[in-house]
Design an enzyme around this catalytic site. Structure first.
Site, mmCIF file in Angstrom:
data_model
loop_
_atom_site.group_PDB
_atom_site.id
_atom_site.type_symbol
_atom_site.label_atom_id
_atom_site.label_comp_id
_atom_site.label_asym_id
_atom_site.label_seq_id
_atom_site.Cartn_x
_atom_site.Cartn_y
_atom_site.Cartn_z
ATOM 1 N N LEU A 48 49.500 12.622 121.314
ATOM 2 C CA LEU A 48 49.829 13.604 120.282
ATOM 3 C C LEU A 48 48.832 14.759 120.307
ATOM 4 O O LEU A 48 47.621 14.541 120.334
ATOM 5 C CB LEU A 48 49.800 12.952 118.899
ATOM 6 C CG LEU A 48 50.652 11.692 118.710
ATOM 7 C CD1 LEU A 48 50.477 11.164 117.294
ATOM 8 C CD2 LEU A 48 52.109 11.981 119.019
ATOM 9 N N GLY B 274 39.238 30.118 127.151
ATOM 10 C CA GLY B 274 38.716 30.267 125.800
ATOM 11 C C GLY B 274 37.267 29.842 125.716
ATOM 12 O O GLY B 274 36.550 29.814 126.725
ATOM 13 N N GLY C 238 37.597 21.258 122.267
ATOM 14 C CA GLY C 238 36.966 20.486 121.210
ATOM 15 C C GLY C 238 37.953 19.469 120.670
ATOM 16 O O GLY C 238 38.859 19.022 121.371
ATOM 17 N N CYS D 95 39.693 14.253 120.585
ATOM 18 C CA CYS D 95 40.098 13.473 121.766
ATOM 19 C C CYS D 95 39.313 13.817 123.028
ATOM 20 O O CYS D 95 38.606 12.969 123.567
ATOM 21 C CB CYS D 95 41.594 13.664 122.023
ATOM 22 S SG CYS D 95 42.649 12.965 120.736
#
Length: 471
Positions: A153, A257, A261, A264
């Site tokens: 997820l 970017g 973070g 996970c």
């Protein structure tokens, strides 16, 4: 089916709610009485788009309930999912499995005959074996099964990810567990051709870690290419388009970017490294990924320093976006934290805005003024730094933003706004992987015996964009 979900954190609450959506009777269990009381009143412990409406709907329908009474919740369950946290152990890097083992120990005496215990938490290889041993010390072998069913997820898109997944992975050691879990998933996913991967339990556990480590590596690779683009006069967005259209590579996770973070990738890459070390295997690519990502987060402060002329001492910096990604309130391992801490050490005063994450940010950041409006956050600021690409930040009126500020400095660490629009509003904008307007081509160094003559590299701005099509 009757399903019990142990844990009402991110994985447990989302999974339990979606199982109820499919028509199952779901009981979610947690030891935190305040959290359970809140859930029974419709107060969610996390922010996730669509989740509050689904929780309310199925709670009212009687298919989703919340309790602290573990024994009552487990005794009639066909499937018991363990979805408790597995945080990295401080100073070690490996996963803390104490909550998993505690859950296994506490459910063991109450399991119904033939119940399938499924570890949904992200766990190292061999955790299922340990859970099996714990339960087997109390229950007769063959009266229960232990399986693995990792989640995949994405925070901010968890509901569609669960209901329309790329695949489902189940790891089993007996046919009973396979039959029960296939019944749970097959009836829902068979009409949609969603693959269900059935494998051994240990392989299932490793798939989750391997997937996250691969995606973390992909992100880090693009971040390093972005640095090269800035020096070589190339554009990381066009580069990502050019390689992402290759079906072997794919277009996902190619946005450069300030570093990855969340709950996970940082934790799972470290846990995978520790597992590999336990087996005497060197995962050098993953090791370098972890090191490079941590360094990048703090390196972003240097981009801000360069943008304001080399010194932020005494300046006010407005940080827009604090969570590690949009559509979540999760501040775990968010790049905004080391960025802000580094700028503060250099003497900057920080003001910050985030549409959802400020309550969690307040617990992690010191001496930061949290402002609930982005334009007010930028008032009298000497620079604005975009750290998280929330839609409300992408849609900012840049002219209005500029008028609130002392100086026209915008550092966009997510390439969230248009460079042309920012410049038209009067900003001097710094982006990730984009050449500056006054970029001068740097002559590359020739290496190797076969190099002859001058190596020519075209400047994208001079050459134009002929032949490039955005599909």
């Amino acid at each position: 089916m009757k399903i019990t979900m142990i844990g009402t954190g991110y994985v447990g609450l989302v999974s339990g709610t979606c199982f109820a959506h499919w028509g199952n009777d779901v009981i979610c269990v947690d030891k935190n009485a305040a959290k359970i009381a809140g859930l029974n009143q419709g107060i969610l412990p996390i922010y996730e788009p669509e989740l509050d409406g689904l929780v309310s709907k199925y709670h009212q329908a009687g298919r989703l309930s919340f309790t602290c009474d573990l024994a009552a919740a487990v005794k009639d369950a066909d499937i018991v999912f363990i979805a408790v946290g597995t945080p990295a152990r401080a100073g070690h890097g490996d996963a803390d499995l104490s909550f998993v083992y505690m859950a296994a120990k506490e459910i063991a005496p109450h399991l119904a005959e033939g119940a399938v215990v499924v570890v949904k938490s992200t766990v190292p290889v061999g955790t299922g074996d340990a859970v099996d041993k714990i339960i087997g010390s109390v229950r007769r072998r063959g009266s229960y099964s232990v399986a693995s069913n990792p989640e995949f997820l994405r925070e901010g898109a968890a509901i569609p990810d669960f209901l329309k997944p790329d695949r489902v992975v189940i790891g089993v050691e007996d046919m009973h567990a396979q039959t029960v879990l296939m019944q749970l998933y097959r009836d829902v996913f068979a009409p949609h051709d969603v693959p269900v991967v059935v494998t051994r339990r240990r392989t299932s556990e490793l798939i989750k870690y391997a997937a996250n480590a691969f995606l973390a590596t992909k992100i880090t690779f693009m971040n390093e290419l972005a640095d090269l683009c800035e020096l070589a006069g190339s554009d990381i967005s066009d580069l990502a388009l050019g390689i992402g259209l290759d079906r072997r590579i794919g277009s996902c996770f190619l946005n450069a970017g300030p570093g990855y973070g969340g709950s996970c990738f940082p934790k799972d890459t470290l846990a995978l490294l520790r597992t590999a070390q336990d087996y005497g295997v060197a995962l050098r690519v993953v090791e370098e990924t972890v090191t490079a990502n941590e360094a990048r987060k703090r390196k972003m402060a240097l981009k801000v320093l360069d943008a304001v002329g080399g010194d932020v001492d005494g300046l006010t910096i407005a940080v827009l976006g604090l969570t590690f990604k949009p559509d979540t309130d999760d501040m775990r391992e968010a790049p905004s934290v080391p960025l802000i801490e580094t700028l503060q050490r250099f003497g900057a005063t920080i003001r910050a805005f985030d549409p959802v994450g400020m309550p969690n940010a307040a617990q992690m950041l010191d001496d930061v003024a949290l402002i609930d409006d982005p334009y007010e956050c930028a008032r009298n600021a000497d620079a604005v730094v975009i750290v998280t690409e929330w839609d409300c930040i992408r849609r900012l009126d840049l002219t209005r933003l500029r008028k609130r500020m002392n100086a026209p400095v915008l550092v966009d660490l997510r390439n969230a706004v248009s460079q042309e629009s920012a410049e038209a509003a009067g900003f001097r904008i710094t982006m990730i992987g984009k050449p500056t307007r006054n970029h001068k081509e740097t002559q590359p160094v020739l290496q190797g015996r076969g190099a002859r003559g001058r190596l020519h590299t075209g400047n994208d701005e001079k050459a134009g964009t002929a032949g490039r099509s955005r599909l």
